[in-house]
Design an enzyme around this catalytic site. Sequence first.
Site, PDB file in Angstrom:
ATOM      1  N   THR A  96      45.851  31.761 102.619  1.00  0.00           N
ATOM      2  CA  THR A  96      46.919  31.021 103.305  1.00  0.00           C
ATOM      3  C   THR A  96      46.275  30.143 104.373  1.00  0.00           C
ATOM      4  O   THR A  96      45.731  30.649 105.357  1.00  0.00           O
ATOM      5  CB  THR A  96      47.918  31.985 103.966  1.00  0.00           C
ATOM      6  OG1 THR A  96      48.436  32.871 102.978  1.00  0.00           O
ATOM      7  CG2 THR A  96      49.058  31.210 104.608  1.00  0.00           C
ATOM      8  N   LYS A 129      53.993  28.081 101.342  1.00  0.00           N
ATOM      9  CA  LYS A 129      53.590  29.404 101.834  1.00  0.00           C
ATOM     10  C   LYS A 129      53.866  29.518 103.345  1.00  0.00           C
ATOM     11  O   LYS A 129      54.338  30.553 103.833  1.00  0.00           O
ATOM     12  CB  LYS A 129      52.101  29.616 101.530  1.00  0.00           C
ATOM     13  CG  LYS A 129      51.501  30.886 102.092  1.00  0.00           C
ATOM     14  CD  LYS A 129      52.094  32.129 101.484  1.00  0.00           C
ATOM     15  CE  LYS A 129      51.600  33.367 102.200  1.00  0.00           C
ATOM     16  NZ  LYS A 129      52.402  34.545 101.917  1.00  0.00           N
ATOM     17  N   LYS A 181      48.449  33.769 112.623  1.00  0.00           N
ATOM     18  CA  LYS A 181      47.812  32.524 112.131  1.00  0.00           C
ATOM     19  C   LYS A 181      48.823  31.688 111.338  1.00  0.00           C
ATOM     20  O   LYS A 181      48.922  30.473 111.503  1.00  0.00           O
ATOM     21  CB  LYS A 181      46.591  32.922 111.289  1.00  0.00           C
ATOM     22  CG  LYS A 181      45.888  31.850 110.488  1.00  0.00           C
ATOM     23  CD  LYS A 181      46.218  31.860 109.006  1.00  0.00           C
ATOM     24  CE  LYS A 181      45.939  33.137 108.278  1.00  0.00           C
ATOM     25  NZ  LYS A 181      46.302  33.131 106.850  1.00  0.00           N
TER      26      LYS A 181
HETATM   27  N1  LIG Z   1      47.516  41.029 103.220  1.00  0.00           N
HETATM   28  C1  LIG Z   1      48.592  40.409 102.773  1.00  0.00           C
HETATM   29  O1  LIG Z   1      49.678  41.004 102.628  1.00  0.00           O
HETATM   30  C2  LIG Z   1      48.561  38.966 102.398  1.00  0.00           C
HETATM   31  C3  LIG Z   1      47.594  38.110 102.835  1.00  0.00           C
HETATM   32  N2  LIG Z   1      47.632  36.785 102.479  1.00  0.00           N
HETATM   33  C4  LIG Z   1      46.614  35.867 102.928  1.00  0.00           C
HETATM   34  O2  LIG Z   1      45.468  36.108 102.124  1.00  0.00           O
HETATM   35  C5  LIG Z   1      44.277  35.930 102.884  1.00  0.00           C
HETATM   36  C6  LIG Z   1      43.477  37.232 102.891  1.00  0.00           C
HETATM   37  O3  LIG Z   1      44.274  38.240 103.444  1.00  0.00           O
HETATM   38  P1  LIG Z   1      43.792  39.773 103.492  1.00  0.00           P
HETATM   39  O4  LIG Z   1      43.114  40.129 102.244  1.00  0.00           O
HETATM   40  O5  LIG Z   1      44.962  40.526 103.942  1.00  0.00           O
HETATM   41  O6  LIG Z   1      42.740  39.677 104.688  1.00  0.00           O
HETATM   42  P2  LIG Z   1      41.568  40.667 105.123  1.00  0.00           P
HETATM   43  O7  LIG Z   1      41.436  40.474 106.588  1.00  0.00           O
HETATM   44  O8  LIG Z   1      41.760  42.015 104.562  1.00  0.00           O
HETATM   45  O9  LIG Z   1      40.294  40.021 104.387  1.00  0.00           O
HETATM   46  C7  LIG Z   1      39.773  38.790 104.803  1.00  0.00           C
HETATM   47  C8  LIG Z   1      38.657  38.366 103.878  1.00  0.00           C
HETATM   48  O10 LIG Z   1      38.108  37.127 104.363  1.00  0.00           O
HETATM   49  C9  LIG Z   1      36.692  37.292 104.537  1.00  0.00           C
HETATM   50  N3  LIG Z   1      36.206  36.433 105.617  1.00  0.00           N
HETATM   51  C10 LIG Z   1      36.681  36.343 106.873  1.00  0.00           C
HETATM   52  N4  LIG Z   1      35.993  35.414 107.581  1.00  0.00           N
HETATM   53  C11 LIG Z   1      35.052  34.926 106.744  1.00  0.00           C
HETATM   54  C12 LIG Z   1      34.045  33.941 106.871  1.00  0.00           C
HETATM   55  N5  LIG Z   1      33.852  33.253 108.013  1.00  0.00           N
HETATM   56  N6  LIG Z   1      33.255  33.691 105.804  1.00  0.00           N
HETATM   57  C13 LIG Z   1      33.443  34.364 104.643  1.00  0.00           C
HETATM   58  N7  LIG Z   1      34.378  35.303 104.449  1.00  0.00           N
HETATM   59  C14 LIG Z   1      35.180  35.572 105.488  1.00  0.00           C
HETATM   60  C15 LIG Z   1      36.510  38.759 104.829  1.00  0.00           C
HETATM   61  O11 LIG Z   1      35.163  39.136 104.644  1.00  0.00           O
HETATM   62  P3  LIG Z   1      34.527  40.433 105.382  1.00  0.00           P
HETATM   63  O12 LIG Z   1      34.919  41.600 104.539  1.00  0.00           O
HETATM   64  O13 LIG Z   1      33.096  40.169 105.433  1.00  0.00           O
HETATM   65  O14 LIG Z   1      35.161  40.486 106.761  1.00  0.00           O
HETATM   66  C16 LIG Z   1      37.478  39.357 103.820  1.00  0.00           C
HETATM   67  O15 LIG Z   1      36.934  39.328 102.531  1.00  0.00           O
HETATM   68  C17 LIG Z   1      44.753  35.449 104.267  1.00  0.00           C
HETATM   69  O16 LIG Z   1      44.752  34.055 104.287  1.00  0.00           O
HETATM   70  C18 LIG Z   1      46.164  35.999 104.361  1.00  0.00           C
HETATM   71  O17 LIG Z   1      46.964  35.251 105.247  1.00  0.00           O
HETATM   72  C19 LIG Z   1      48.606  36.291 101.645  1.00  0.00           C
HETATM   73  C20 LIG Z   1      49.573  37.102 101.164  1.00  0.00           C
HETATM   74  C21 LIG Z   1      49.659  38.488 101.529  1.00  0.00           C
HETATM   75  O1  LIG Z   2      51.255  36.374 103.544  1.00  0.00           O
HETATM   76  C1  LIG Z   2      51.650  37.531 103.454  1.00  0.00           C
HETATM   77  C2  LIG Z   2      52.901  37.850 102.816  1.00  0.00           C
HETATM   78  C3  LIG Z   2      53.252  39.289 102.917  1.00  0.00           C
HETATM   79  C4  LIG Z   2      54.505  39.566 102.125  1.00  0.00           C
HETATM   80  O2  LIG Z   2      55.012  38.696 101.412  1.00  0.00           O
HETATM   81  O3  LIG Z   2      54.966  40.721 102.246  1.00  0.00           O
END
Ligand SMILES: NC(=O)C1=CN([C@@H]2O[C@H](COP(=O)(O)OP(=O)(O)OC[C@H]3O[C@@H](n4cnc5c(N)ncnc54)[C@H](OP(=O)(O)O)[C@@H]3O)[C@@H](O)[C@H]2O)C=CC1
Ligand SMILES: O=CCCC(=O)O
Length: 291
Positions: free
Chosen positions: A95, A170, A238
């Site tokens: 996102t 989104k 964010k």
């Molecule tokens: N969780 C949710 O319910 C949802 C999340 N999203 C979106 O999806 C994305 C991921 O979310 P989520 O999985 O929850 O997040 P997490 O915080 O669990 O994971 C973040 C990921 O990004 C990586 N990362 C962070 N900074 C860097 C960097 N500078 N360089 C390379 N890799 C990096 C992390 O690596 P490392 O392990 O090394 O820290 C990790 O793999 C976000 O944009 C979020 O808004 C969308 C829908 C639902």
């Molecule tokens: O971006 C995160 C969405 C989480 C949700 O849809 O429950």
Amino acid sequence: MEVGFLGLGIMGKAMSMNLLKNGFKVTVWNRTLSKCDEVVAHGASVGETPAEVVKKCNITIAILSDPAAALSVVFDKDGVLDQICSGKGYIDMSTVDPETSCKISEAIALKGGHFLEAPVSGSKQPAETGQLVILAAGDKALYEEAVPAFDVLGKKSFFLGPVGNGAKMKLVVNMIMGSVMNAFSEGLTLAKRSGLNPHSLLDVLDLGGIANPMFRGKGPEMVKDNYSPAFPLKHQQKDMRLALALGDQNAVSMPVAAAANEAFKKARSMGLGDLDFSAVYETVKLLKHSS
Ligand SMILES: NC(=O)C1=CN([C@@H]2O[C@H](COP(=O)(O)OP(=O)(O)OC[C@H]3O[C@@H](n4cnc5c(N)ncnc54)[C@H](OP(=O)(O)O)[C@@H]3O)[C@@H](O)[C@H]2O)C=CC1
Ligand SMILES: O=CCCC(=O)O
């Protein structure tokens, strides 16, 4: 079908495992490489860098925390741009704001590659069960090519037109969700403070016109002060920030979203950023009676 997968956070781990379960060959990379171990135990291969993954796979998917991470993985040394070329596609499911997506798209096009943004609605559990909603925009041919993977990851995919439209959709959805979560937190607090049983409130809400899976899923956990992260609060804040910027650009007054953003910022300042976004409830509970 072989796919690359960059980013094994809450979402990336669940999504890559799901692809593996459904017969895809998957090569993964994560900044913290040790987080690859579990998916490797389920059959994935590992790339040492994003460039190595792109070199190996014709389609590479990424889901990373925020715009800075999305840009870093593409533009930094050994990043996606090093190996993207004609015949290869890159799909960013993070996102981010439309500007970030456009910047990535332009750089990939200059190398002859194909780009699709495809952020998702739905959280950890829908990611585990292939029930996400995919909001794709950009290269239509790449979208068609990715449909078999999207069919595994999601229950419905939308193709929304030019790059930027997926990010905008989104952000609008998550702006609404963040505002609703704040109203829900206030409602739960008001119910408790005025002597009502919060479980009764949840039952009443669930039978009415504003019943929804978020109240149903998060409500009972919030009542127990359980904020085990499915969607980390720092990411929701964010998204509010990026949605407010989109509001600025389009001269849309959004006082409700602005207030919700302040509450998420407050929660972050209280050290709650890594908990589930429902932990914003703590900021409402914190405000004591004045009389
Ligand atoms: N969780 C949710 O319910 C949802 C999340 N999203 C979106 O999806 C994305 C991921 O979310 P989520 O999985 O929850 O997040 P997490 O915080 O669990 O994971 C973040 C990921 O990004 C990586 N990362 C962070 N900074 C860097 C960097 N500078 N360089 C390379 N890799 C990096 C992390 O690596 P490392 O392990 O090394 O820290 C990790 O793999 C976000 O944009 C979020 O808004 C969308 C829908 C639902
Ligand atoms: O971006 C995160 C969405 C989480 C949700 O849809 O429950």
